[in-house]
Design a protein around this motif. Sequence first.
Motif, mmCIF file in Angstrom:
data_model
loop_
_atom_site.group_PDB
_atom_site.id
_atom_site.type_symbol
_atom_site.label_atom_id
_atom_site.label_comp_id
_atom_site.label_asym_id
_atom_site.label_seq_id
_atom_site.Cartn_x
_atom_site.Cartn_y
_atom_site.Cartn_z
ATOM 1 N N THR A 26 0.815 -1.211 0.000
ATOM 2 C CA THR A 26 0.000 0.000 0.000
ATOM 3 C C THR A 26 0.852 1.265 0.000
ATOM 4 O O THR A 26 0.605 2.208 -0.756
ATOM 5 N N ARG A 27 1.881 1.277 0.843
ATOM 6 C CA ARG A 27 2.692 2.488 1.000
ATOM 7 C C ARG A 27 3.818 2.575 -0.020
ATOM 8 O O ARG A 27 4.301 3.674 -0.325
ATOM 9 N N ALA A 28 4.265 1.436 -0.522
ATOM 10 C CA ALA A 28 5.397 1.423 -1.464
ATOM 11 C C ALA A 28 5.017 0.581 -2.671
ATOM 12 O O ALA A 28 4.177 0.964 -3.468
ATOM 13 N N SER A 29 5.631 -0.594 -2.820
ATOM 14 C CA SER A 29 5.349 -1.459 -3.955
ATOM 15 C C SER A 29 5.919 -2.839 -3.707
ATOM 16 O O SER A 29 6.883 -2.999 -2.947
ATOM 17 N N ILE A 30 5.316 -3.842 -4.347
ATOM 18 C CA ILE A 30 5.877 -5.193 -4.312
ATOM 19 C C ILE A 30 6.241 -5.652 -5.723
ATOM 20 O O ILE A 30 6.474 -6.839 -5.955
ATOM 21 N N ALA A 31 6.296 -4.705 -6.660
ATOM 22 C CA ALA A 31 6.574 -5.037 -8.065
ATOM 23 C C ALA A 31 7.966 -4.587 -8.472
ATOM 24 O O ALA A 31 8.320 -3.418 -8.318
ATOM 25 N N GLY A 32 8.754 -5.503 -9.016
ATOM 26 C CA GLY A 32 10.092 -5.160 -9.472
ATOM 27 C C GLY A 32 10.086 -4.128 -10.568
ATOM 28 O O GLY A 32 10.989 -3.294 -10.666
ATOM 29 N N ALA A 33 9.058 -4.156 -11.411
ATOM 30 C CA ALA A 33 8.969 -3.195 -12.510
ATOM 31 C C ALA A 33 8.678 -1.789 -12.012
ATOM 32 O O ALA A 33 8.885 -0.815 -12.731
ATOM 33 N N GLU A 34 8.218 -1.682 -10.791
ATOM 34 C CA GLU A 34 7.910 -0.374 -10.219
ATOM 35 C C GLU A 34 8.960 0.079 -9.216
ATOM 36 O O GLU A 34 9.325 1.255 -9.179
ATOM 37 N N GLY A 35 9.447 -0.847 -8.399
ATOM 38 C CA GLY A 35 10.359 -0.450 -7.325
ATOM 39 C C GLY A 35 11.685 -1.164 -7.287
ATOM 40 O O GLY A 35 12.463 -0.978 -6.355
#
Length: 285
Positions: free
Chosen positions: A151-160
């Motif tokens: 919710t606060r950050a990301s769990i996607a490698g393509a995003e974070g």
Amino acid sequence: MAFHSVEHLLRAALDRPLWEAVLLDDLRDRGVEREASWARMAGLWEAMRASAAGYDPDKRSACGLTGGAAAKVEAAGVELSGAFVTQVMATALKVAECNACMGRIVAAPTAGASGVLPAVLLPVQEKYALADEEILQALYVSAGFGQVIATRASIAGAEGGCQAEVGSASAMATAALVHLLGGRPEQMAAACATALQNLMGLVCDPVAGLVELPCVGRNVIGAMNALSAAELALAGAASPIPCDEVIDAMRAVGDQMPTALKETGGGGIAATPTGRRIAEQMRSL
């Protein structure tokens, strides 16, 4: 889901176990009964267990980059840090190799990081003779922290970057481990923060765009990081930076990360001469 911060999650655990606060939130969010939520989590745990138990050392991924590493670790018997740690490493490899070889895994939180949680939970269950019920409680703990990170950050490698995948998985695993070892919710949060700090900035640079190299090996690092973060938190030696602030910092780092380092295969080891040569070979298959 109701939890938008670790602080909120900890407040919800003031009058009940943290795992139960997460379970109750799942009931509200999905409109299901307690038995249905518990059964779903039990199914996920069984799938995690099967992904490791069904490991075939002779199986290789379609491109041939992945397979057999877990068997080599077990056969070598080096055990620099003891048999337990070797088992953690081997389990991480088994599940990550299962994913690369198109086997059935649990994305926790992603397929590329699927080896981290089982690598911690399976050996710990064996070491301490823990009941499945205790493991399921730990999985609810991991889900609560994972939901806040997503919710606060990301769990996607393509995003974070990979910090958002293996880093998040490591943070979820260490919180679950602290729970299993009798830690308080505040120690779970401290372990989560430490695990994320340790892997902050980790890039996503899959060779040939495949979730194999360096992804499989990074599952090992995620699991080992989870062990160390849990031990630091339980000893009262974790970082004083609040978990929510660490998650926000991870989001900021991901936002600043170049596109070449976020699952595009344009940087990191994917851009090395050997990495590019492997990519060319994959394209010719």
